[in-house]
Scaffold this active site. Structure first.
Site, PDB file in Angstrom:
ATOM      1  N   PRO A 132       0.634  -0.989  -0.168  1.00 15.87           N
ATOM      2  CA  PRO A 132       0.009  -0.171  -0.212  1.00 15.87           C
ATOM      3  C   PRO A 132       0.840   1.308   0.048  1.00 15.87           C
ATOM      4  CG  PRO A 132      -0.766  -1.342   1.632  1.00 15.87           C
ATOM      5  CD  PRO A 132       0.438  -2.036   1.255  1.00 15.87           C
ATOM      6  N   GLU A 184      15.146   3.164  28.421  1.00 19.50           N
ATOM      7  CA  GLU A 184      15.658   3.740  27.152  1.00 19.50           C
ATOM      8  C   GLU A 184      17.273   3.621  27.252  1.00 19.50           C
ATOM      9  OE1 GLU A 184      13.824   3.776  24.652  1.00 19.50           O
ATOM     10  OE2 GLU A 184      12.008   3.618  25.935  1.00 19.50           O
ATOM     11  N   THR A 228       2.579   2.718  -2.745  1.00 16.20           N
ATOM     12  CA  THR A 228       3.797   2.521  -3.550  1.00 16.20           C
ATOM     13  C   THR A 228       3.588   3.369  -4.762  1.00 16.20           C
ATOM     14  OG1 THR A 228       3.174   0.286  -4.144  1.00 16.20           O
ATOM     15  CG2 THR A 228       4.779   0.628  -2.530  1.00 16.20           C
TER      16      THR A 228
END
Length: 682
Positions: free
Chosen positions: A237, A458, A239
């Site tokens: 989807p 993190e 492209t």
């Protein structure tokens, strides 16, 4: 097919009822009906609404009191209705003096009588009062019938005119159920050419042959070549499959019809097949022409795999499409272009040569294609002179054309919010981060406990990402919430990646596990933030074992048929192609790979615990660190060029079992649900 100008299309009659002339005949009939009903009601109202209906007893009392008037001006009449025994006595009587004028007030009355019972009583009373009543037949039967019937007729007439346009439209729709919904595109309306299509050079070259063939067929026919009957465009989807079709419509000097696969499917049996026949009939009348079917998987799904094996409406539509494309009486001149992102569910008969002769893969653009796409969309916005789109192209691997267009639009919105006159590279990078990882949610009120936990999490991801050799380079790490995550460690590959190696998989698992390990070591507790990490590690390890043959114990064998999308009813009853013993071995290998990555990351974090602490403290102080800041901490133990400080940091507790000048009790206890962010996938 020749080089002559195409035949002019016949003008179509105007659709809808906006320009139609009013139906004067119907309006006149409606007005006459309303006038007739109004007159009848006025007539009845003038004679009946002011007439007082009194009982027989009161009428006899009025006769005795000499109040019934009986002169030429006020006759007493007996109205006889033919065929009925019920009759009426009508006339006028004196109601008395008016309080305002002092004159006698006359009132009309009507008294029903039933001749078999009180006929003689009436005659005696009239004779005694000296009144001779005139007998006359009833004259209001027609009026009564009209009054009874015309309100119903008026309602039906108004209902008819009110729904007249809807009835006509419904009639036209009923007659056009089997008509095709294909729309012929105008050449001058929103024209898009191949110049507007970038980043898909191979696909553009293949479809441009259709345009060349239609313009100059002799160039191909002199060598014995024939034009393909169908071209199937396959790709992820966004492209640009539909964009390429619109460019073909803009370049081709032939009629171009556009329709969606879902337009064939209706609740009525046989409508889809009828629409397919009508679509090809229109195409043959306009041959040579192009017909574009978007999302063909809506109608071209594999036959025989419906729930229960039934022959449903979709299969009838597909059968008709197969026959029209290459059946017994197929004709040349109609070229089908279809687009789908689910080629795995299409029927094999639809994909064979002779129907879709060519399958064009529209893949994600490479770095050069992304730069070209950015240049196309950048023409619609105002960029600053020093904005380098090549930098943005290198930093957006895996982006589709639609995502790049969205990136340009988001950058324009960000620049507008800042009040800038042009878009700079800073806004482009901010828009890139927003599109890939989500928008920053600075308004989210996080407690100090959550910020501290997020910082440790993190920091673990960031440290392992820098230490390991085969991970994607670190881009930045932040504890500012983005999307659904409380913190994000962002990694970007150095370039386009078309394969995945074993060492990269092992290092990615270790880096993904590092956040949970940092929480375990430094706050002696777990949070729900590792849930996404666990999911990513498990999926990656299972693919290594079952799909990629990266397990020495199980070898290069595929276990299970793996598809991105499960085709329901085809896969429901499909069993595993390996034994229960093999399934247990697969589970053991997946667990082993995850555990090995976990232990590697734990050893590295333990060995560099001081670096993890510095990264976490810097995150609490600055909230966002670039990759250069993290590398400075890992290599030199400090940041040579720290970022701009936005706010004062909350205090960071030291890790347990670590000697510090002023020890502080580590954070313990349950963390609130919601969790932390896992490192974003490359």
């Amino acid at each position: 097919m020749s080089d002559e100008n195409p035949k002019p299309q016949k003008e179509q009659p105007p659709q809808g009822g906006g320009d139609q002339q009013p139906n004067w005949r119907g309006l006149i009939l409606l007005a006459i009906g309303l006038a007739l009903i109004g007159g009848v009601f006025m007539f009845r109202g003038g004679n009946l609404n002011q007439t007082e209906e009194i009982t027989m007893g009161k009428f006899l009392t009025l006769l005795e009191e000499k109040k019934v008037l009986s002169d030429e001006k006020h006759p007493v009449e007996i109205v006889v209705e033919e065929g009925r025994n019920t009759q009426y006595v009508s006339g006028f009587y004196n109601k008395g003096k008016s309080t305002e004028t002092g004159q006698d007030v006359e009132a009309a009355f009507r008294t029903p009588i039933f001749m078999p019972f009180n006929g003689e009583l009436l005659e005696d009373a009239l004779a005694k009062a000296g009144i001779t009543a005139a007998v006359k037949p009833a004259s209001n039967l027609l009026a009564s019938a009209l009054v009874s019937f015309l309100p119903i007729a008026l309602f039906l007439l108004i209902l008819y005119f009110f729904f007249r346009s809807q009835i006509k439209m419904a009639g036209r729709s009923a007659m056009s159920f089997g008509k095709s919904k294909a729309r012929m595109l105008s050449k001058d309306k929103n024209r898009i050419t191949f110049k507007d299509v970038a980043g898909v050079d191979e696909a553009r070259e293949e479809v441009s042959e259709l345009v060349d063939f239609l313009r100059d067929p002799k160039k191909f026919q002199k060598l014995g070549g024939r034009i393909p009957k169908g071209v199937l465009m396959v790709g992820s989807p966004g492209t640009g499959k539909t964009l390429i079709a619109r460019a073909i419509a803009g370049e081709a000097d032939v009629p171009f019809f556009s329709i969606s696969g879902s337009d064939f499917v209706e609740m009525f049996v046989g409508v889809g097949a009828s629409r397919v026949r009508d679509m090809f009939e229109q195409g043959r009348k306009s041959a040579p022409c192009l017909i574009f079917i978007d999302e063909i998987d809506a109608v071209g799904r594999h036959r025989g795999h419906g729930m229960g094996g039934g022959h449903d409406e979709r299969e009838q539509t597909l059968n008709q499409l197969l026959v029209e494309m290459d059946g017994f009486d197929a004709q040349e001149g109609v070229i089908i272009i279809a687009a789908t992102n689910r080629p795995d569910v299409l029927d094999p008969a639809l994909l064979r040569p002779g129907r879709f002769d060519r399958e064009v893969t529209v893949s994600l653009p490479d770095v050069r294609g992304r730069e070209e796409i950015l240049q196309v969309h950048a023409k619609k916005v105002k960029l600053s002179a020093n904005t380098d789109l090549s930098i943005i192209a290198r930093g957006t691997p895996g982006f589709s054309g639609a995502e790049l267009a969205n990136l340009i639009n988001e950058a324009a919105l960000i620049a507008a919010r800042k009040g800038l006159k042009a878009i700079t590279t800073l806004e482009m990078e901010e828009a890139r981060d927003k599109v890939r990882w989500g928008r920053e949610r600075r308004s989210l009120a996080m407690s100090d406990k959550e910020k501290t936990s997020t910082a440790w999490h993190e920091a673990g991801h960031a440290l392992i990402s820098v230490l390991l050799k085969h991970t994607d380079p670190l881009h930045k790490v932040t504890i500012i919430p983005r999307g659904q995550a409380l913190g994000v460690t962002m990694s970007l590959p150095e370039g386009d990646q078309y394969s995945f190696h074993r060492k990269e998989a092992y290092d990615r698992i270790a880096m993904t596990a590092a956040g949970r390990i940092a929480e375990e070591i430094f706050i002696e507790d777990y949070s729900t933030g590792a849930s996404n990490d666990i999911k990513q590690m498990t999926q990656l390890a299972r693919k290594m074992v079952c799909e990629w043959g990266m397990s020495d114990k199980l070898g290069m064998v595929e276990y299970g048929e793996h598809e991105d999308h499960v085709f329901l009813a085809r896969d429901m009853n499909r069993g595993r192609n390996y034994s229960e013993a093999t399934a247990q071995e697969i589970d053991k290998e997946v667990r082993r790979i995850v555990d090995e990555g976990y232990q590697r990351a734990k050893e590295l974090i333990t060995a560099h615990s001081d670096k993890v602490r510095i990264i976490a403290e810097a995150l609490l102080e600055y909230e966002t660190l670039d990759a250069s800041h993290v590398r400075d901490i890992v290599e030199h133990g400090e940041m040579k060029d720290p970022p701009h400080k936005e706010q004062a940091p909350p205090p960071l507790p030291p890790p347990p079992n670590t000697a510090v000048p002023d020890p502080v009790k580590p954070i313990k206890g349950d963390l609130p649900p919601g969790g932390l962010a896992a490192p974003a996938p490359a």
